[in-house]
Design a protein around this motif. Sequence first.
Motif, short mmCIF file in Angstrom:
data_model
loop_
_atom_site.label_atom_id
_atom_site.label_comp_id
_atom_site.label_asym_id
_atom_site.label_seq_id
_atom_site.Cartn_x
_atom_site.Cartn_y
_atom_site.Cartn_z
N GLY A 103 9.47 88.22 -66.19
CA GLY A 103 9.97 87.02 -66.69
C GLY A 103 10.55 86.12 -65.48
O GLY A 103 10.78 85.06 -65.76
N ARG A 104 10.17 86.49 -64.29
CA ARG A 104 10.95 85.67 -63.32
C ARG A 104 9.68 85.45 -62.26
O ARG A 104 8.71 86.22 -61.95
N ASN A 105 9.64 84.09 -61.52
CA ASN A 105 8.67 83.57 -60.75
C ASN A 105 9.10 83.25 -59.43
O ASN A 105 8.53 82.06 -58.81
N TYR A 106 9.60 84.00 -58.71
CA TYR A 106 10.17 83.56 -57.37
C TYR A 106 9.23 83.75 -56.18
O TYR A 106 9.21 82.85 -55.43
N PHE A 107 7.95 84.60 -56.52
CA PHE A 107 6.84 84.72 -55.51
C PHE A 107 5.78 84.90 -56.36
O PHE A 107 5.71 85.43 -57.66
N LYS A 149 9.70 81.18 -46.73
CA LYS A 149 8.63 80.03 -46.79
C LYS A 149 7.90 80.18 -47.78
O LYS A 149 7.23 79.03 -48.29
N TYR A 150 7.68 81.17 -48.56
CA TYR A 150 6.67 81.20 -49.69
C TYR A 150 7.55 81.46 -50.95
O TYR A 150 6.83 81.65 -51.87
N ALA A 151 8.86 81.29 -50.96
CA ALA A 151 9.52 81.32 -52.22
C ALA A 151 9.25 80.29 -53.37
O ALA A 151 9.12 78.93 -52.65
N ASN A 152 9.26 80.51 -54.46
CA ASN A 152 8.80 79.45 -55.57
C ASN A 152 10.04 78.92 -56.14
O ASN A 152 10.34 79.16 -57.25
N THR A 153 11.02 78.12 -55.15
CA THR A 153 12.21 77.89 -55.52
C THR A 153 12.31 76.23 -54.94
O THR A 153 11.54 75.73 -54.37
N ALA A 154 13.38 75.71 -55.45
CA ALA A 154 13.55 74.36 -55.06
C ALA A 154 14.61 74.41 -53.81
O ALA A 154 15.43 73.36 -53.51
N SER A 155 14.58 75.44 -53.11
CA SER A 155 15.11 75.58 -51.82
C SER A 155 16.31 76.92 -51.85
O SER A 155 16.19 77.66 -51.15
#
Length: 332
Positions: A103-107, A149-155
């Motif tokens: 359920g998490r989408n960090y990478f 650098k590949y993290a699916n976050t807003a920083s």
Amino acid sequence: MNYIGSKYSLMDFLTETISTVAGTNTNKVFADLFAGTGVVGKTFKERGYRVLSNDIQYYSYVMNKHLIENVPPLEVRILEHLNTLKGTEGFIYKNYCAGSGSGRNYFTDENGKKCDSIRIELERLKNCGDIDEAQYYYLLASLINSIDKYANTASVYGAFLKQIKKSAAKEFELELLPIIDGDKSSKAYNENISDLIKTIGGDILYLDPPYNARQYCANYHVLETIARYDSPELKGKTGLRDYSKQKSDFCSPRTVVDAFDDVIRNANFEYIFLSYNNEGLMPFETIREVMQRYGEYEMFSTDYRRFKADTDENRNHKSDKTVEYLHCLIKK
């Protein structure tokens, strides 16, 4: 790394001001005790200072263990080997990637698996003696710096994005950090500053504590888990690890002033510099009052662009700039 409170764009201001107050002689001990990604300590190491670095976050310790302690020559011949490893469904994939059902989408699934493979291989190489401690921290620090650098976050890692953004969709590749030449006796610590300050000393102390109530341990918990790779129990939608032992007293209005006074009072350094902005928990007058108790006080300032991590935070601020203060104390 795009890091909250990073002083990368302020380094000219910091180095020029510190040199003006403390002199240009670099045969001194410089302590950076809220080190973060190590940009300040690294700069002063390059200038010839013996650097003491510290941060309570382990991922930060790993990065500074390399940047501050390691010096050339330091050969690593296995970069291609690490980058060609087949992905593994390890802890990162199982807990931070959508394809695992977490359920998490960090990478992306592929990048999470690749991170697992490299992290597992680094531990194996260290344990079997194929790489020494210096090489281990070199590669692990590079992994932490690269995967961010590949993290699916807003920083920051307080939340992940629902859809994979362009930079996160790229295929992950491990890139090596620079190796900084400098004093071989420089040292990195992973301690609470209130304990460490009583056991070390030197010439120049630089302090860059958190300014607000947002704890770094929560904002960068995924990097902490990659660094430790300790399979922690995770909680909630964002998968937070237990960070109760890493909370900073500088993030609470109830404790920040006493914590600050404790550090200044116990600091065995001639020159003390504090970076703080005009929106921090401690008012300007309070900082000046505390520092003036212990010696000769002076202040320098510059405008600074605000760090932007998410739209909710941005809505709370009308200006895109803050005033960055460098408070200076020549301690009696």
